[in-house]
Write a protein that holds these residues in place. Sequence first.
Motif, PDB file in Angstrom:
ATOM      1  N   LEU A  47       0.857  -1.175   0.000  1.00  5.54           N
ATOM      2  CA  LEU A  47       0.000   0.000   0.000  1.00  5.54           C
ATOM      3  C   LEU A  47       0.898   1.232   0.000  1.00  5.54           C
ATOM      4  CD1 LEU A  47      -2.803   1.367   0.219  1.00  5.54           C
ATOM      5  CD2 LEU A  47      -2.498   1.342   2.705  1.00  5.54           C
ATOM      6  N   TYR A  48       0.770   2.056  -1.030  1.00  2.00           N
ATOM      7  CA  TYR A  48       1.505   3.316  -1.100  1.00  2.00           C
ATOM      8  C   TYR A  48       0.679   4.412  -0.434  1.00  2.00           C
ATOM      9  CZ  TYR A  48       4.717   1.093  -4.323  1.00  2.00           C
ATOM     10  OH  TYR A  48       5.653   0.254  -4.873  1.00  2.00           O
ATOM     11  N   TRP A  49       1.326   5.221   0.409  1.00  6.12           N
ATOM     12  CA  TRP A  49       0.659   6.313   1.106  1.00  6.12           C
ATOM     13  C   TRP A  49       1.283   7.640   0.683  1.00  6.12           C
ATOM     14  CZ3 TRP A  49      -3.447   7.347   4.208  1.00  6.12           C
ATOM     15  CH2 TRP A  49      -3.474   8.621   4.789  1.00  6.12           C
ATOM     16  N   LEU A  50       0.437   8.576   0.261  1.00  6.35           N
ATOM     17  CA  LEU A  50       0.882   9.901  -0.155  1.00  6.35           C
ATOM     18  C   LEU A  50       0.405  10.932   0.870  1.00  6.35           C
ATOM     19  CD1 LEU A  50       0.025   9.719  -3.975  1.00  6.35           C
ATOM     20  CD2 LEU A  50       2.041   8.859  -2.758  1.00  6.35           C
ATOM     21  N   SER A  51       1.335  11.669   1.427  1.00  2.37           N
ATOM     22  CA  SER A  51       1.015  12.622   2.486  1.00  2.37           C
ATOM     23  C   SER A  51       0.685  14.003   1.936  1.00  2.37           C
ATOM     24  CB  SER A  51       2.175  12.708   3.483  1.00  2.37           C
ATOM     25  OG  SER A  51       2.287  11.508   4.200  1.00  2.37           O
ATOM     26  N   ALA A  64      -0.029   7.733  12.177  1.00  5.49           N
ATOM     27  CA  ALA A  64      -1.290   7.094  11.776  1.00  5.49           C
ATOM     28  C   ALA A  64      -1.598   5.813  12.535  1.00  5.49           C
ATOM     29  CB  ALA A  64      -1.270   6.816  10.273  1.00  5.49           C
ATOM     30  N   GLY A  65      -0.575   5.145  13.065  1.00 11.48           N
ATOM     31  CA  GLY A  65      -0.816   3.887  13.762  1.00 11.48           C
ATOM     32  C   GLY A  65      -1.220   2.753  12.842  1.00 11.48           C
ATOM     33  N   ALA A  66      -0.687   2.756  11.630  1.00 18.95           N
ATOM     34  CA  ALA A  66      -1.106   1.772  10.631  1.00 18.95           C
ATOM     35  C   ALA A  66      -0.339   0.460  10.705  1.00 18.95           C
ATOM     36  CB  ALA A  66      -0.930   2.367   9.231  1.00 18.95           C
ATOM     37  N   GLN A  67       0.831   0.446  11.324  1.00 20.35           N
ATOM     38  CA  GLN A  67       1.699  -0.729  11.211  1.00 20.35           C
ATOM     39  C   GLN A  67       1.141  -1.962  11.911  1.00 20.35           C
ATOM     40  OE1 GLN A  67       2.658   2.340  12.112  1.00 20.35           O
ATOM     41  NE2 GLN A  67       4.599   2.936  11.143  1.00 20.35           N
ATOM     42  N   ARG A  68       0.424  -1.776  12.999  1.00 18.41           N
ATOM     43  CA  ARG A  68      -0.114  -2.949  13.709  1.00 18.41           C
ATOM     44  C   ARG A  68      -1.044  -3.749  12.799  1.00 18.41           C
ATOM     45  NH1 ARG A  68      -4.811  -3.928  16.363  1.00 18.41           N
ATOM     46  NH2 ARG A  68      -5.452  -1.745  16.211  1.00 18.41           N
ATOM     47  N   ILE A  69      -1.919  -3.062  12.083  1.00 18.96           N
ATOM     48  CA  ILE A  69      -2.855  -3.745  11.189  1.00 18.96           C
ATOM     49  C   ILE A  69      -2.131  -4.266   9.953  1.00 18.96           C
ATOM     50  CG2 ILE A  69      -5.004  -3.527   9.900  1.00 18.96           C
ATOM     51  CD1 ILE A  69      -5.251  -3.368  12.949  1.00 18.96           C
ATOM     52  N   ALA A  70      -1.172  -3.512   9.440  1.00 18.89           N
ATOM     53  CA  ALA A  70      -0.396  -3.983   8.296  1.00 18.89           C
ATOM     54  C   ALA A  70       0.364  -5.258   8.643  1.00 18.89           C
ATOM     55  CB  ALA A  70       0.574  -2.893   7.837  1.00 18.89           C
ATOM     56  N   ALA A  71       0.865  -5.328   9.880  1.00 18.26           N
ATOM     57  CA  ALA A  71       1.562  -6.537  10.326  1.00 18.26           C
ATOM     58  C   ALA A  71       0.609  -7.724  10.358  1.00 18.26           C
ATOM     59  CB  ALA A  71       2.168  -6.303  11.711  1.00 18.26           C
ATOM     60  N   GLU A  72      -0.583  -7.482  10.860  1.00 15.25           N
ATOM     61  CA  GLU A  72      -1.581  -8.559  10.933  1.00 15.25           C
ATOM     62  C   GLU A  72      -1.993  -9.042   9.540  1.00 15.25           C
ATOM     63  OE1 GLU A  72      -6.340  -8.799  11.498  1.00 15.25           O
ATOM     64  OE2 GLU A  72      -5.301  -7.474  12.897  1.00 15.25           O
ATOM     65  N   LEU A  73      -2.210  -8.097   8.633  1.00 11.69           N
ATOM     66  CA  LEU A  73      -2.717  -8.438   7.302  1.00 11.69           C
ATOM     67  C   LEU A  73      -1.621  -8.955   6.370  1.00 11.69           C
ATOM     68  CD1 LEU A  73      -5.054  -5.337   6.767  1.00 11.69           C
ATOM     69  CD2 LEU A  73      -5.766  -7.680   7.302  1.00 11.69           C
ATOM     70  N   GLY A  74      -0.374  -8.600   6.641  1.00  9.36           N
ATOM     71  CA  GLY A  74       0.709  -8.985   5.744  1.00  9.36           C
ATOM     72  C   GLY A  74       0.794  -8.070   4.534  1.00  9.36           C
ATOM     73  N   ILE A  75       0.754  -6.758   4.790  1.00 11.99           N
ATOM     74  CA  ILE A  75       0.839  -5.756   3.729  1.00 11.99           C
ATOM     75  C   ILE A  75       1.995  -4.810   4.040  1.00 11.99           C
ATOM     76  CG2 ILE A  75      -0.331  -3.780   2.661  1.00 11.99           C
ATOM     77  CD1 ILE A  75      -2.984  -5.168   3.210  1.00 11.99           C
ATOM     78  N   ALA A  76       2.841  -4.548   3.053  1.00 11.08           N
ATOM     79  CA  ALA A  76       3.906  -3.561   3.215  1.00 11.08           C
ATOM     80  C   ALA A  76       3.336  -2.165   3.020  1.00 11.08           C
ATOM     81  CB  ALA A  76       5.023  -3.819   2.216  1.00 11.08           C
ATOM     82  N   LEU A  77       3.882  -1.202   3.744  1.00 11.85           N
ATOM     83  CA  LEU A  77       3.494   0.201   3.613  1.00 11.85           C
ATOM     84  C   LEU A  77       4.680   0.991   3.081  1.00 11.85           C
ATOM     85  CD1 LEU A  77       1.793   0.682   7.111  1.00 11.85           C
ATOM     86  CD2 LEU A  77       0.655   0.091   4.950  1.00 11.85           C
ATOM     87  N   VAL A  78       4.447   1.820   2.091  1.00  7.82           N
ATOM     88  CA  VAL A  78       5.507   2.657   1.529  1.00  7.82           C
ATOM     89  C   VAL A  78       5.027   4.099   1.488  1.00  7.82           C
ATOM     90  CG1 VAL A  78       6.909   3.194  -0.503  1.00  7.82           C
ATOM     91  CG2 VAL A  78       6.511   0.810   0.152  1.00  7.82           C
ATOM     92  N   ALA A  79       5.797   5.006   2.086  1.00 15.34           N
ATOM     93  CA  ALA A  79       5.461   6.434   2.105  1.00 15.34           C
ATOM     94  C   ALA A  79       6.608   7.240   1.514  1.00 15.34           C
ATOM     95  CB  ALA A  79       5.175   6.889   3.535  1.00 15.34           C
ATOM     96  N   PRO A  80       6.441   7.785   0.324  1.00 16.94           N
ATOM     97  CA  PRO A  80       7.474   8.641  -0.252  1.00 16.94           C
ATOM     98  C   PRO A  80       7.392  10.060   0.312  1.00 16.94           C
ATOM     99  CG  PRO A  80       5.626   8.477  -1.749  1.00 16.94           C
ATOM    100  CD  PRO A  80       5.317   7.559  -0.593  1.00 16.94           C
TER     101      PRO A  80
END
Length: 279
Positions: A47-51, A64-80
């Motif tokens: 999931l790409y995140w644009l600020s 945002a507190g997104a990493q806990r759910i991303a860890a559970e779901l198995g999704i990488a987060l990328v923020a440029p």
Amino acid sequence: MQLISSQALFAGKYQRYQHTSAATQCDMVFSIYLPPAALAGKSVPVLYWLSGLTCTDENFMQKAGAQRIAAELGIALVAPDTSPRGEQVPDDADAAYDMGLGAGFYLNATQPPWNQHYQIERYIVEELPACIESNFPVTSQASISGHSMGGHGALTLALKNPKKFKSVSAFSPIVSPMNCPWGVKALSQYLGDDQTVWQRYDSCALIEQGAEQLPMLIDQGSADDFLEAQLKTELLLDTLNRKNYKATVRMQPDYDHSYYFIATFIEEHLRFHAGYLLD
């Protein structure tokens, strides 16, 4: 790539990297969160995140507190980052927050002095995904999300590249920059005076012109100070209705433009994207 920092987080890794970009002709920084599944050798979707305006690659990852759910779901987060940076990169003459550094508007500038470095659309759509996919255990399955200026970026880039993104979501997006002060200032300076060119970076215009249907979720706070003057959610709702474009647009009572709003609903957005990235 140069590793800037690395921390363990929810059994995954949060890392920041710097690399030289051919698109922006300067060094760019991005943050990435790799969930436990990626560290265990499994390739995961992204999931790409644009600020938004004034932000860097760090705001979302820290607030945002997104990493806990991303860890559970198995999704990488990328923020440029939100713009090119460096001594050679032009900024607004008055150092205004809504133009220049920290305000790239996720477009490819055509007007000097911006056109040499402000090629953010090409960086986000082409160069960054190629970098991520060749250096990390991720698949080509990707979705995109963002906030405010980044919500504008997520929507327009997804609408123009429906084969690259499985789904799109946004918090408090600028939905029609052609019709708000932030957008008019940025589009006129980055792109010139031809408003037919502006339409390529306006979500309402893209949907009006027949953009392909894409799973879309938008949250907007009713207490957002920028709602009427800058965000123009009512224009998007009108366009969606007239074009019969199916999207979920939720007006959230009492919420403002801040990361408190994003933190409240980010889990729902991640689970929304997981429905398309993990099917």
